[in-house]
Design a protein around this motif. Sequence first.
Motif, PDB file in Angstrom:
ATOM      1  N   ARG A  65      -5.521   7.469  10.022  1.00  0.00           N
ATOM      2  CA  ARG A  65      -6.539   8.426  10.468  1.00  0.00           C
ATOM      3  C   ARG A  65      -7.861   7.732  10.763  1.00  0.00           C
ATOM      4  NH1 ARG A  65      -4.067  10.911   6.013  1.00  0.00           N
ATOM      5  NH2 ARG A  65      -2.555  12.446   6.707  1.00  0.00           N
ATOM      6  N   THR A  66      -8.217   6.756   9.937  1.00  0.00           N
ATOM      7  CA  THR A  66      -9.473   6.034  10.127  1.00  0.00           C
ATOM      8  C   THR A  66      -9.422   5.130  11.353  1.00  0.00           C
ATOM      9  OG1 THR A  66      -9.846   6.032   7.735  1.00  0.00           O
ATOM     10  CG2 THR A  66     -11.107   4.446   9.040  1.00  0.00           C
ATOM     11  N   LEU A  67      -8.338   4.381  11.493  1.00  0.00           N
ATOM     12  CA  LEU A  67      -8.255   3.377  12.550  1.00  0.00           C
ATOM     13  C   LEU A  67      -7.856   3.931  13.917  1.00  0.00           C
ATOM     14  CD1 LEU A  67      -6.609   0.415  10.598  1.00  0.00           C
ATOM     15  CD2 LEU A  67      -9.028   0.865  11.011  1.00  0.00           C
ATOM     16  N   PHE A  68      -7.127   5.052  13.934  1.00  0.00           N
ATOM     17  CA  PHE A  68      -6.704   5.634  15.206  1.00  0.00           C
ATOM     18  C   PHE A  68      -7.452   6.923  15.546  1.00  0.00           C
ATOM     19  CE2 PHE A  68      -2.987   2.969  14.328  1.00  0.00           C
ATOM     20  CZ  PHE A  68      -2.740   2.417  15.570  1.00  0.00           C
ATOM     21  N   GLY A  69      -8.059   7.544  14.548  1.00  0.00           N
ATOM     22  CA  GLY A  69      -8.804   8.779  14.800  1.00  0.00           C
ATOM     23  C   GLY A  69      -7.929   9.994  15.042  1.00  0.00           C
ATOM     24  N   LYS A  70      -6.687   9.943  14.552  1.00  0.00           N
ATOM     25  CA  LYS A  70      -5.784  11.079  14.701  1.00  0.00           C
ATOM     26  C   LYS A  70      -4.749  11.038  13.588  1.00  0.00           C
ATOM     27  CE  LYS A  70      -2.995   8.619  18.110  1.00  0.00           C
ATOM     28  NZ  LYS A  70      -2.510   8.623  19.487  1.00  0.00           N
ATOM     29  N   GLU A  71      -3.947  12.089  13.513  1.00  0.00           N
ATOM     30  CA  GLU A  71      -2.922  12.175  12.477  1.00  0.00           C
ATOM     31  C   GLU A  71      -1.808  11.159  12.740  1.00  0.00           C
ATOM     32  OE1 GLU A  71      -2.602  14.065   9.563  1.00  0.00           O
ATOM     33  OE2 GLU A  71      -4.733  14.299  10.010  1.00  0.00           O
ATOM     34  N   PRO A  72      -1.252  10.576  11.680  1.00  0.00           N
ATOM     35  CA  PRO A  72      -0.152   9.624  11.868  1.00  0.00           C
ATOM     36  C   PRO A  72       1.112  10.356  12.307  1.00  0.00           C
ATOM     37  CG  PRO A  72      -0.550   9.996   9.538  1.00  0.00           C
ATOM     38  CD  PRO A  72      -1.633  10.721  10.284  1.00  0.00           C
ATOM     39  N   PRO A  73       1.972   9.678  13.055  1.00  0.00           N
ATOM     40  CA  PRO A  73       3.230  10.309  13.480  1.00  0.00           C
ATOM     41  C   PRO A  73       4.215  10.377  12.313  1.00  0.00           C
ATOM     42  CG  PRO A  73       3.167   8.029  14.185  1.00  0.00           C
ATOM     43  CD  PRO A  73       1.828   8.316  13.568  1.00  0.00           C
ATOM     44  N   PRO A  74       5.202  11.237  12.412  1.00  0.00           N
ATOM     45  CA  PRO A  74       6.170  11.376  11.321  1.00  0.00           C
ATOM     46  C   PRO A  74       7.286  10.344  11.413  1.00  0.00           C
ATOM     47  CG  PRO A  74       6.648  12.969  13.024  1.00  0.00           C
ATOM     48  CD  PRO A  74       5.401  12.231  13.452  1.00  0.00           C
ATOM     49  N   PHE A  75       6.904   9.081  11.526  1.00  0.00           N
ATOM     50  CA  PHE A  75       7.883   8.019  11.682  1.00  0.00           C
ATOM     51  C   PHE A  75       8.025   7.234  10.386  1.00  0.00           C
ATOM     52  CE2 PHE A  75       6.556   7.948  16.385  1.00  0.00           C
ATOM     53  CZ  PHE A  75       7.383   9.012  16.660  1.00  0.00           C
ATOM     54  N   THR A  92       0.837  -1.193   0.000  1.00  0.00           N
ATOM     55  CA  THR A  92       0.000   0.000   0.000  1.00  0.00           C
ATOM     56  C   THR A  92       0.879   1.252   0.000  1.00  0.00           C
ATOM     57  OG1 THR A  92      -1.695  -1.179   1.250  1.00  0.00           O
ATOM     58  CG2 THR A  92      -1.811   1.217   1.287  1.00  0.00           C
ATOM     59  N   PRO A  93       0.563   2.229  -0.857  1.00  0.00           N
ATOM     60  CA  PRO A  93       1.343   3.481  -0.863  1.00  0.00           C
ATOM     61  C   PRO A  93       1.259   4.174   0.501  1.00  0.00           C
ATOM     62  CG  PRO A  93      -0.096   3.348  -2.784  1.00  0.00           C
ATOM     63  CD  PRO A  93      -0.464   2.213  -1.892  1.00  0.00           C
ATOM     64  N   ILE A  94       2.308   4.904   0.854  1.00  0.00           N
ATOM     65  CA  ILE A  94       2.389   5.525   2.172  1.00  0.00           C
ATOM     66  C   ILE A  94       1.233   6.497   2.416  1.00  0.00           C
ATOM     67  CG2 ILE A  94       3.946   7.388   1.449  1.00  0.00           C
ATOM     68  CD1 ILE A  94       4.067   5.560   4.846  1.00  0.00           C
ATOM     69  N   GLY A  95       0.779   7.172   1.384  1.00  0.00           N
ATOM     70  CA  GLY A  95      -0.357   8.087   1.539  1.00  0.00           C
ATOM     71  C   GLY A  95      -1.616   7.349   1.977  1.00  0.00           C
ATOM     72  N   ASP A  96      -1.822   6.168   1.405  1.00  0.00           N
ATOM     73  CA  ASP A  96      -2.980   5.360   1.792  1.00  0.00           C
ATOM     74  C   ASP A  96      -2.811   4.785   3.202  1.00  0.00           C
ATOM     75  OD1 ASP A  96      -4.019   5.944  -0.677  1.00  0.00           O
ATOM     76  OD2 ASP A  96      -3.566   3.976  -1.553  1.00  0.00           O
ATOM     77  N   LEU A  97      -1.573   4.456   3.583  1.00  0.00           N
ATOM     78  CA  LEU A  97      -1.325   3.981   4.944  1.00  0.00           C
ATOM     79  C   LEU A  97      -1.672   5.072   5.957  1.00  0.00           C
ATOM     80  CD1 LEU A  97       2.084   2.064   4.643  1.00  0.00           C
ATOM     81  CD2 LEU A  97      -0.206   1.089   4.867  1.00  0.00           C
ATOM     82  N   LYS A  98      -1.308   6.307   5.625  1.00  0.00           N
ATOM     83  CA  LYS A  98      -1.612   7.420   6.525  1.00  0.00           C
ATOM     84  C   LYS A  98      -3.120   7.668   6.603  1.00  0.00           C
ATOM     85  CE  LYS A  98       2.878   9.620   6.221  1.00  0.00           C
ATOM     86  NZ  LYS A  98       3.646  10.812   5.940  1.00  0.00           N
ATOM     87  N   ALA A  99      -3.819   7.470   5.504  1.00  0.00           N
ATOM     88  CA  ALA A  99      -5.283   7.601   5.525  1.00  0.00           C
ATOM     89  C   ALA A  99      -5.895   6.507   6.403  1.00  0.00           C
ATOM     90  CB  ALA A  99      -5.836   7.535   4.105  1.00  0.00           C
ATOM     91  N   GLN A 100      -5.360   5.277   6.300  1.00  0.00           N
ATOM     92  CA  GLN A 100      -5.833   4.193   7.166  1.00  0.00           C
ATOM     93  C   GLN A 100      -5.578   4.534   8.625  1.00  0.00           C
ATOM     94  OE1 GLN A 100      -5.048  -0.006   6.567  1.00  0.00           O
ATOM     95  NE2 GLN A 100      -4.525   0.411   4.416  1.00  0.00           N
TER      96      GLN A 100
END
Length: 170
Positions: free
Chosen positions: A49-59, A39-47
């Motif tokens: 947001r959906t699964l955690f309800g917050k912005e992904p960390p810059p890791f 999965t592209p990183i952009g889609d991982l970050k969207a997931q």
Amino acid sequence: MTRTAKSTPVGEEIAPPLPAFPTIPRHEVLARLAALRTTPIGDLKAQWRTLFGKEPPPFSRSYIESRLAYRIQELAYGGLRPETRARLEALGERLDGGNVVLRRIRADSRPLPGTRLVREWQGVEHVVTVRPDDFEYEGRPYRSLSAVARHITGTRWNGWTFFGLRGAGA
């Protein structure tokens, strides 16, 4: 029509409502886990947001993938039981005595007692044993890994770097 304000007793806070997270059907878990690798990183970050309800960390990508994999399984199969959470909290309290500052320090910064550190230097293998309060090398106690490295090399070294526990320059 007039509204009356509800009063909150002093010292009590009103908890915000918990966000609703999606449930993941168990039969989808393996496919979703396998898909994370491609999965592209952009889609991982969207997931995220959906699964955690917050912005992904810059890791790193690998961190995000591993946390998403855990979260997918957690939502499908359930998280830790309340008894397990309570037990982990109690163990944490025993380790740091309730000291919040100590809690923030990484517990894994020092190898566990009994760990054997092995380093080859100039064709000789050197073995150091981690003890609760010091380090043992050739049957003698040393207060630090740097002291052991100095004994082995005859020069000043950062012991953590010499034994490969920390990268050079870190």
